[in-house]
Each structure stands twice: as structure tokens, then as C-alpha cells.
Scaffold this motif. Structure first.
Motif, PDB file in Angstrom:
ATOM      1  N   LEU A   1       0.835  -1.187   0.000  1.00 45.54           N
ATOM      2  CA  LEU A   1       0.000   0.000   0.000  1.00 45.54           C
ATOM      3  C   LEU A   1       0.877   1.247   0.000  1.00 45.54           C
ATOM      4  N   SER A   2       0.377   2.281  -0.656  1.00 40.52           N
ATOM      5  CA  SER A   2       1.070   3.559  -0.677  1.00 40.52           C
ATOM      6  C   SER A   2       0.117   4.664  -0.259  1.00 40.52           C
ATOM      7  N   CYS A   3       0.695   5.694   0.340  1.00 39.70           N
ATOM      8  CA  CYS A   3      -0.080   6.865   0.744  1.00 39.70           C
ATOM      9  C   CYS A   3       0.705   8.092   0.309  1.00 39.70           C
ATOM     10  N   ALA A   4       0.103   8.870  -0.579  1.00 36.83           N
ATOM     11  CA  ALA A   4       0.732  10.095  -1.056  1.00 36.83           C
ATOM     12  C   ALA A   4       0.178  11.271  -0.271  1.00 36.83           C
ATOM     13  N   ALA A   5       1.071  12.090   0.260  1.00 39.62           N
ATOM     14  CA  ALA A   5       0.665  13.226   1.088  1.00 39.62           C
ATOM     15  C   ALA A   5       0.977  14.542   0.397  1.00 39.62           C
ATOM     16  N   SER A   6       0.052  15.454   0.465  1.00 41.97           N
ATOM     17  CA  SER A   6       0.289  16.810  -0.021  1.00 41.97           C
ATOM     18  C   SER A   6       0.379  17.733   1.177  1.00 41.97           C
ATOM     19  N   GLY A   7       1.026  18.859   1.004  1.00 39.62           N
ATOM     20  CA  GLY A   7       1.196  19.772   2.118  1.00 39.62           C
ATOM     21  C   GLY A   7       2.658  19.935   2.464  1.00 39.62           C
ATOM     22  N   ARG A   8       2.907  20.804   3.410  1.00 37.74           N
ATOM     23  CA  ARG A   8       4.269  21.130   3.770  1.00 37.74           C
ATOM     24  C   ARG A   8       4.751  20.351   4.972  1.00 37.74           C
TER      25      ARG A   8
END
Length: 125
Positions: free
Chosen positions: A20-27
Motif C-alpha cells: 500500500l502507498s499513501c501520497a501526502a500533499s502539504g508542507r
């Protein structure tokens, strides 16, 4: 604000593997403790694994210890869950979660500020 998008779920036979992968946006992704939780039909959400922002400390539920591995890439803003030796009991929707800073107890679901929409994992016997 952090947005999380999971991927990699699917149908697999018992004994198989999924990543499984989790892509995060934000700083400041590297400042967040990241975790995976799962929820099976009719059951409460349960903690699976967590990893500190620097990636040096990991924590696992007893039910997955030795079979699952959590990792992160702070350059690509991603966190992964490698799941091996899957069992039908692992069938659930898997969620990625994030909380800024270090946590005294990373297994507490309600302590996380952000959560993705989830990805379904189904393990057939």
C-alpha cells in the motif's frame, strides 16, 4: 492542511503480498507521524502500524508484527505498508493517517488529525 491519498489495495490470495502507498500533499511532511489503520465490516477501526517523522521509529500491532513493514520517503512525501503472508483476517479498508509531531501513543486512532479515504484489501482463503 494535509491531504492523503491511498493506493495499492486489491484482491490477493492468503499467503500473498500487497504494498500500500499513501501520497501526502502539504508542507513539512517529515514533521508528521504517519500511520496505517484498518477497519473490517462490522468492526471498529484498529491500529496497524506507525512511523515517526524521521523514519527511525516504527510501531506495529501484535497482529501484524513480523508480516507488515511500514516505511516512508520524505523526499517523495509518501508512506508505504508492505504486507506479506496475508491472511483472510487482514481483509479490511486500510487508511493512512497523519499527525504533526511526536506522539506518546501512536496507536490511538482519534489522535490523528488527517486521514485518507481508504483502500480496500481483500484476502481470499
Amino acid at each position: 492542511q494535509v491531504q492523503l491519498v491511498e493506493s495499492g489495495g486489491g484482491l490477493v490470495q492468503a499467503g500473498g503480498s500487497l504494498r500500500l502507498s499513501c501520497a501526502a500533499s502539504g508542507r513539512a511532511f517529515g514533521s508528521y507521524t504517519m500511520a496505517w489503520f484498518r477497519q473490517a465490516p462490522g468492526k471498529e477501526r484498529e491500529f496497524v502500524a506507525s512511523i515517526t517523522g524521521d523514519g527511525y521509529s516504527t510501531y506495529y500491532a501484535d497482529s501484524v508484527k513480523g508480516r507488515f513493514t511500514i516505511s516512508r520517503d520524505n523526499v517523495k512525501n509518501t508512506v508505504h505498508l508492505q504486507m506479506n503472508s496475508l491472511e483472510p483476517e487482514d481483509t479490511a479498508v486500510y487508511y493512512c493517517a497523519a499527525r504533526f509531531g511526536v506522539m506518546a501513543d501512536p496507536s490511538r486512532t482519534l489522535s490523528y488529525n488527517y486521514r485518507g479515504q481508504g483502500t480496500q484489501v481483500t484476502v481470499s482463503s
